[in-house]
Structure formats: C-alpha cells, structure tokens
Design an enzyme around this catalytic site. Sequence first.
Site, PDB file in Angstrom:
ATOM      1  N   GLU A  12     -68.937 -21.583  13.454  1.00 50.75           N
ATOM      2  CA  GLU A  12     -68.996 -22.009  12.075  1.00 50.75           C
ATOM      3  C   GLU A  12     -67.946 -22.864  11.739  1.00 50.75           C
ATOM      4  OE1 GLU A  12     -70.719 -18.113   9.578  1.00 50.75           O
ATOM      5  OE2 GLU A  12     -68.555 -18.192   9.785  1.00 50.75           O
ATOM      6  N   ASP A  41     -71.764 -10.382   7.523  1.00 52.01           N
ATOM      7  CA  ASP A  41     -71.361 -11.974   7.438  1.00 52.01           C
ATOM      8  C   ASP A  41     -72.399 -12.823   8.311  1.00 52.01           C
ATOM      9  OD1 ASP A  41     -69.392 -10.673   5.864  1.00 52.01           O
ATOM     10  OD2 ASP A  41     -67.697 -11.310   7.144  1.00 52.01           O
TER      11      ASP A  41
END
Length: 348
Positions: A61, A232
């Site tokens: 990410e 997450d």
Amino acid sequence: MQSLNIVPFVSVDNMMKLVLHLGIERVMADLAACIEADFRRWESFDKTPRVASHSAVGVIELMPTSDGEMYGFKYVNGHPRNTRAGLQTVTAFGLLAEVETGYPVLLTEMTILTALRTAAMSALAARHLAPAGATTMAMIGNGAQAEFQALAFRAICGVTHLRLYDIDPAATEKCASNLAGSGLTLTRCRSAEEAIEGAGIITTCTADKHHARVLTDNMVGAGVHINAVGGDCPGKTELHRDILLRSSIFVEYPPQTRVEGEIQQLAPDHPVTELWQVITGQAQGRTGARQITLFDSVGFAIEDFSALRYIHERLKTLPFSEPLDMIADPDDPRDLYGMLLRAKAKAA
C-alpha cells in the site's frame, strides 16, 4: 544551511537510537500528542483511502496526504505468511516533502515507527473512549505489535494489568519476557475467553488473512472498550458481526475503514463516528457505563504524516540521521544532461 539535494535519512539503526535515547513510552506519548494535534485540524488535510495492491498472500500500500505545506507518504506491506520464512509481517518506509518546492526533507524507515504510531493511536483513541478507571487490558494476539500496544496503554491510559493470549504459546512467552520489568502486571492466559475476564479494554491484534472470530458475541459484556487493531484488508476481520451491532463504532476515515476494517461486515450506511470529531468535541465518545465502544483501527495516512513530522522535528536537535545524496543538483537546473557530461569528464 543544508543543501536541498541532501536529504536526512533515518536508518533502522538510527531510529532505534533515537527511540531509545528519548525513551519508548515518551516517544509514543509524543506521537499521540502529534496525532491529536493533527486530528484537531483534520479538515486542512488531503484525504484519500490508501492505494492498495492486494494479492493472495498479502497487500502492498501507499498512504499519501498533505496539509498544504508538507506532503508525506508511507509505503507499507502486510504479509502474514512472512513470519514462516523469518520475515516481518509488516515493513514500511516513508518520506516527507515541502509542498512549495516538492523537495523531500526526510526519508526514514517506518517499520519501527509504524509500530510506535499504531500503538500511540490505539491509546489515544482509548483515552477518549475507554471506561473511566480501566486499568486492565486483554491483549489477544501477542506478535510484533503487542509490546508496543501494552506500553502505549500504560503510558497514555494508565493500564497496569495485562492479560495475554495467543494461539501460539511461544508468542505469549516472548511478549511476557519482553515486558518483564515494564511495571505491568502480566497474566498468561490459555484462551481468549480467559484473557478478557475482568478487562475493561480488549485489544485484538492478530494477523491471519481471513475472516477470524477472535471474539464472539457471547464473550463481550457491557461497558468495555474494544481496540480492534488486526485485520485491515478486505476479507480479514476479527470480531463477530453481532458485536459490531451492539457497539458504538469509531473510525479514522470511513471510506477506507468500510473496505478494510471490521465494519466491512455491515451495511455501507451503518452509522459510525469519526474519531477526529470526538477529539474536537463535535461528536460524543463514551456516553454511559454500559456502552460498548469499538475503535475499528485500520491506520490512516494523517497518522503517518504526524509521525514523519515528529521525527523531522526531533532531528533538528538530535544526531540520529545520515545525509543522503538523493536529488540531482546541476549547476544550471535546465542542464541536467550537462551534469552527466561533467561527471563523465571527471571520471575520465
């Protein structure tokens, strides 16, 4: 004045030296203060969900944001299987730059820094949401983040008792050994059910990449605060859906949390409260003794911006960085090719 092409770089070694010089608990308390200050000016930041590249084995990410004066981003991964090969589940690095010129002013490791800021964020949320006088916390999942969470809650929330459980007893022993002498009273537990007995705060911090049921509905009584750190990513949760339906849910940034957090199990319009609104007094946090509060923590770019800002400020008086020749600096900014030619001539 330092040349703009030279960027301070904080290696893992220097980050450890900086943190140990200042003290781990002090750093986390300082980070919580920086995050809270930035949350109070939430509306001044660019906000976007992190740019995620998911695979069957993990996620990579980018987490960018800017307050109009400084720009920051973090590169971070999450690969639960890595530990089987002796690798970290999460690694990260980050950069801070001036908006006016676009020139970077800091490049730093963020594997350690992310662990510190994640714990600081958890404790900051709990300071606003946990039941008054809560001094016992259950820590379910005793991996790489556990000690940081424990020490942050001790420093920021006054937790004195920690009840530990992990499906891997070796992880619990590791955690207990690392926290020996910390001032925390430690209890090793044989199940998650045993760990939450008498705990006013429950922290879940597991890493498996699937829908887990770390907590089931019948395990959670009234009046507790749940700090849901693990998960997450799409398809990864730790809490039974019914717990969410009984809880007042607080999040960082809903467009990101609805994709990656516990609330991905709920309808897209299920009501949640943004934590920055609680911090600024625009929304209520805990309203009653029997209320279940849930911080659906996924991490957000503004928190990493706060951490980068904190390190940048500390480096003004501390020597824990090294100069990195990172930006090309030709004599004439329009003659980058000439810089190559001069280097070639010099080498000849």
